[in-house]
Enzyme design. Structure first.
Site, PDB file in Angstrom:
ATOM      1  N   ILE A 168       0.835  -1.203   0.000  1.00  0.00           N
ATOM      2  CA  ILE A 168       0.000   0.000   0.000  1.00  0.00           C
ATOM      3  C   ILE A 168       0.869   1.251   0.000  1.00  0.00           C
ATOM      4  CG2 ILE A 168      -1.731   1.309   1.282  1.00  0.00           C
ATOM      5  CD1 ILE A 168      -2.705  -1.412   2.418  1.00  0.00           C
ATOM      6  N   ASP A 193      10.764   2.488   6.695  1.00  0.00           N
ATOM      7  CA  ASP A 193      10.321   1.113   6.851  1.00  0.00           C
ATOM      8  C   ASP A 193      11.565   0.257   7.035  1.00  0.00           C
ATOM      9  OD1 ASP A 193       9.435  -1.546   6.600  1.00  0.00           O
ATOM     10  OD2 ASP A 193       7.785  -0.949   5.292  1.00  0.00           O
ATOM     11  N   THR A 243      -4.648   5.651   6.940  1.00  0.00           N
ATOM     12  CA  THR A 243      -5.537   4.611   6.428  1.00  0.00           C
ATOM     13  C   THR A 243      -5.090   3.241   6.932  1.00  0.00           C
ATOM     14  OG1 THR A 243      -4.185   4.514   4.418  1.00  0.00           O
ATOM     15  CG2 THR A 243      -6.189   5.861   4.326  1.00  0.00           C
ATOM     16  N   ALA A 244      -4.221   3.234   7.952  1.00  0.00           N
ATOM     17  CA  ALA A 244      -3.679   1.973   8.483  1.00  0.00           C
ATOM     18  C   ALA A 244      -4.473   1.541   9.709  1.00  0.00           C
ATOM     19  CB  ALA A 244      -2.192   2.145   8.797  1.00  0.00           C
ATOM     20  N   ARG A 245      -3.964   1.793  10.895  1.00  0.00           N
ATOM     21  CA  ARG A 245      -4.644   1.421  12.129  1.00  0.00           C
ATOM     22  C   ARG A 245      -4.719   2.627  13.063  1.00  0.00           C
ATOM     23  NH1 ARG A 245      -6.178  -2.052   9.429  1.00  0.00           N
ATOM     24  NH2 ARG A 245      -6.154  -4.302   9.763  1.00  0.00           N
ATOM     25  N   ASP A 253      -9.076   7.308   8.201  1.00  0.00           N
ATOM     26  CA  ASP A 253      -9.956   6.206   7.827  1.00  0.00           C
ATOM     27  C   ASP A 253      -9.957   5.107   8.892  1.00  0.00           C
ATOM     28  OD1 ASP A 253     -11.699   4.888   5.882  1.00  0.00           O
ATOM     29  OD2 ASP A 253     -10.051   3.470   5.587  1.00  0.00           O
ATOM     30  N   GLU A 278     -13.283   1.165  17.078  1.00  0.00           N
ATOM     31  CA  GLU A 278     -14.188   1.085  15.934  1.00  0.00           C
ATOM     32  C   GLU A 278     -15.334   0.130  16.229  1.00  0.00           C
ATOM     33  OE1 GLU A 278     -11.888   0.072  12.471  1.00  0.00           O
ATOM     34  OE2 GLU A 278     -10.743   1.926  12.527  1.00  0.00           O
ATOM     35  N   HIS A 337     -13.341   3.527   7.999  1.00  0.00           N
ATOM     36  CA  HIS A 337     -12.433   2.407   7.724  1.00  0.00           C
ATOM     37  C   HIS A 337     -12.893   1.640   6.479  1.00  0.00           C
ATOM     38  CE1 HIS A 337      -9.277  -0.286   9.881  1.00  0.00           C
ATOM     39  NE2 HIS A 337      -9.088  -0.262   8.565  1.00  0.00           N
ATOM     40  N   ILE A 338     -13.093   2.398   5.394  1.00  0.00           N
ATOM     41  CA  ILE A 338     -13.581   1.787   4.154  1.00  0.00           C
ATOM     42  C   ILE A 338     -12.549   1.900   3.034  1.00  0.00           C
ATOM     43  CG2 ILE A 338     -16.054   1.892   4.575  1.00  0.00           C
ATOM     44  CD1 ILE A 338     -14.173   4.594   2.629  1.00  0.00           C
ATOM     45  N   GLY A 339     -11.301   2.209   3.385  1.00  0.00           N
ATOM     46  CA  GLY A 339     -10.269   2.333   2.367  1.00  0.00           C
ATOM     47  C   GLY A 339     -10.154   1.102   1.491  1.00  0.00           C
TER      48      GLY A 339
END
Length: 312
Positions: free
Chosen positions: A152, A171, A227-229, A253, A258, A277-279
């Site tokens: 991603i 990373d 858009t991760a956690r 997101d 949640e 959370h709909i990515g």
């Protein structure tokens, strides 16, 4: 016929076709631990496909025939991997299956923040014309900082590069990065980024990595996208940073809890652009994740002949 438990209400037909030799049991869209334990006791599945809810030791212990837990997606933080390893249960994920969908959502949130899309839309519908007073942010030539350079993150990196952004990324596990990404340490991400996007898994080590201390190290007016956690961000610290102007806007997101609770502090804050959370929730990703999860568990079960023999 052996059973496969799906912690959801459905699975793509293409995935079901791959699993036609198994009895598929659905747990519904909001399964509790008690629900999953009861279904495991009733059906003793050889595999679990995880869509919603958490799978911990109690669920695993209720399924003595369990060989594999397959994530319908890439994030495995809802699976107790320590408990699985102790019980000889393999955990696999459909890495990259929703990469395009999530990267596009991250880009949408970034642009919404930089261009005030949501706020200007609301103003226009209310009859206002803010051309003389509004100025948006131009992203070209600015620095995009990425935390996490998996499928991603790298897809998003290519999008950012195409927009003319300088892309830096952190990373520790990434290798053979494309020329458009400069590998840096986290301190450089915080210090040099005009916008930061999170694309890493949630671990005990990085929980709350974006907090009051790290946000203070960022440029004033930075944009934050996640858009991760949700657990990667200290939400109270982010709220304070947005309210003070240290963070210009946040596009989120994912959230610490949640579904997002009623009267969450982010509600009503105009510089928070939120999605539920709909990515990774697109038609294509739904198929890709289902097929990936099915193929992964079948690969594991192929190494466990007894399980396949029972299914036939």
């Amino acid at each position: 016929m052996s059973a496969i438990l799906v912690t959801g209400a459905d699975l793509a037909q293409q995935a079901l076709d791959l699993l036609q030799d198994f009895d598929i049991v659905y747990a519904g869209k909001t399964p509790t631990e008690d629900d999953l334990v009861a279904l495991c006791q009733q059906h003793d599945p050889v595999a679990i496909i995880v869509r919603y809810g958490k799978v911990g030791a109690a669920v695993m212990d209720a399924a003595p025939s369990l060989k594999v837990i397959s994530k319908h997606g890439s994030g495995t933080d809802t699976i107790d991997k320590v408990a699985a390893k102790a019980r000889g249960v393999e955990v696999v994920a459909a890495a990259g299956a929703n990469a395009a969908a999530v990267a596009e959502q991250a880009l949408a949130l970034l642009l919404a923040c930089a261009k005030s899309v949501v706020q200007l839309n609301a103003r226009m519908h209310a009859g206002h014309w803010d051309k003389a007073t509004h100025k948006s942010v131009e992203l070209g030539g600015r620095t995009m900082g990425l935390v996490g350079l998996g499928a991603i993150g790298l897809r998003f990196a290519r999008m950012a590069d195409a927009l003319g952004l300088r892309v830096i990324g952190f990373d520790p596990f990434a290798k053979d990065l494309p020329a458009c990404v400069q590998s840096v340490d986290l301190a450089t991400i915080w210090r040099e980024s005009d916008a930061i996007s999170l694309h890493c898994p949630l671990t005990d080590e990085n929980r709350g990595m974006l907090n009051a201390a790290t946000l203070a190290q960022c440029k004033r007016g930075v944009i934050v996208v996640n858009t991760a956690r949700g657990g990667l961000i200290d939400e109270a610290a982010l709220l304070a940073a947005v309210q003070s102007g240290q963070v210009m806007a946040a596009g989120l997101d994912s959230f610490a809890v949640e579904p997002m609770v009623a009267n969450h502090p982010f509600h009503g804050e105009p510089r928070f652009i939120l999605s539920p959370h709909i990515g990774g929730v697109t038609g294509d990703a739904y198929v890709n994740m289902g097929v990936g999860a099915a193929k992964n568990l079948l690969e594991v079960l192929a190494r466990a002949p007894a399980a396949l023999a029972a299914a036939s």
